[in-house]
Scaffold this motif. Sequence first.
Motif, PDB file in Angstrom:
ATOM      1  N   SER A   1      34.908  49.542  86.871  1.00 24.44           N
ATOM      2  CA  SER A   1      33.977  48.627  85.938  1.00 24.44           C
ATOM      3  C   SER A   1      34.924  47.510  85.374  1.00 24.44           C
TER       4      SER A   1
ATOM      5  N   HIS B   1      46.121  56.332  88.826  1.00 22.03           N
ATOM      6  CA  HIS B   1      45.744  55.840  90.441  1.00 22.03           C
ATOM      7  C   HIS B   1      45.373  54.712  90.291  1.00 22.03           C
TER       8      HIS B   1
ATOM      9  N   ALA C   1      43.404  51.743  93.607  1.00 26.92           N
ATOM     10  CA  ALA C   1      42.695  52.014  94.593  1.00 26.92           C
ATOM     11  C   ALA C   1      41.929  53.647  94.692  1.00 26.92           C
TER      12      ALA C   1
HETATM   13  C1  6PG Z   1      37.148  52.657  91.929  1.00 23.99           C
HETATM   14  C2  6PG Z   1      38.562  51.776  91.809  1.00 23.99           C
HETATM   15  C3  6PG Z   1      39.861  52.254  90.960  1.00 23.99           C
HETATM   16  C4  6PG Z   1      39.542  51.633  89.890  1.00 23.99           C
HETATM   17  C5  6PG Z   1      40.161  52.436  88.469  1.00 23.99           C
HETATM   18  C6  6PG Z   1      39.844  51.902  87.209  1.00 23.99           C
HETATM   19  O1  6PG Z   1      36.834  52.791  93.021  1.00 23.99           O
HETATM   20  O2  6PG Z   1      36.993  53.440  90.761  1.00 23.99           O
HETATM   21  O3  6PG Z   1      38.881  51.275  92.991  1.00 23.99           O
HETATM   22  O4  6PG Z   1      41.132  52.427  91.457  1.00 23.99           O
HETATM   23  O5  6PG Z   1      40.146  50.401  89.999  1.00 23.99           O
HETATM   24  O6  6PG Z   1      39.407  53.898  88.671  1.00 23.99           O
HETATM   25  O7  6PG Z   1      38.567  51.552  87.013  1.00 23.99           O
HETATM   26  P1  6PG Z   1      37.924  51.256  85.626  1.00 23.99           P
HETATM   27  O8  6PG Z   1      38.139  49.503  85.906  1.00 23.99           O
HETATM   28  O9  6PG Z   1      36.621  51.553  85.711  1.00 23.99           O
HETATM   29  O10 6PG Z   1      38.600  51.737  84.766  1.00 23.99           O
END
Ligand code: 6PG
Length: 249
Positions: free
Chosen positions: A43, A155, A157
Amino acid sequence: MPEVQVYSDPGALARAAAERFVVLAKDIIAARGRFVVALAGGSTPRAMYTLLASEAFAGRVDWECVHIFWGDERCVPPIHPNSNYRMAHEALLAQVPVPEGNIHRMYAEIEPSRAAVEYERSLRAFFALDNANQFETGGFPSFDLILLGMGDDGHTASLFPGTAAIHERERWVVAHYIEKLEAWRLTLTPPVLNAAANIIFLVSGGGKAERLQQVLRGPYQPDTLPAQIIKPVGGHLSWLVDRAAAELL
Ligand code: 6PG
């Protein structure tokens, strides 16, 4: 130490990220005639993508020369609400003139391991033709820019804690089942991510403050904090964060 920039709020963070995208695109297109980007999902980047499509930014990018890839994808169809492709398409790609052939989405609707093989094949085909790509690192392709987010579990990616993908050294793309999400994910692997010329993390919100402090200031433990595996071989790493996320730095 990576560059860390703190912005007052998510809006300022999105504006700073959009500005960096525009400047990098201009410089790299001027130097090499194309700009090859891997987008982040989730997001946080949506506000940046929306800004890039806005009047204030869209006219400053030569979209015809931009190639769009993804750093990771959920294994769902492209029209699914969880699709990273769908989010980027809605917020940006449907609004700017990136040629259809320059949009390289992961075929996340097919069997996951085949989707990973197909995406690696498309990457190899693209970068083999991309003779402007002088920045080879150990045979891995070098994206001009990779955008990344960080989950509140550390985490990035779709490299999730405790997964073997964190230590993948051969393949460019892997598919794996994420237990806690009860879902399959596709992700670029660390050697590809770390071959990028520019990596920008976008992190926003107080919910990530503790993890961000651990990732940036704590001991190196990538199995627990996969975002720590991101150390570009020769490229530039920037963390663009808002004040809430930076609270404990
Ligand atoms: C995905 C992303 C993941 C994301 C993080 C942060 O597919 O969800 O690639 O790595 O960057 O989970 O997510 P938010 O920006 O929603 O906090």
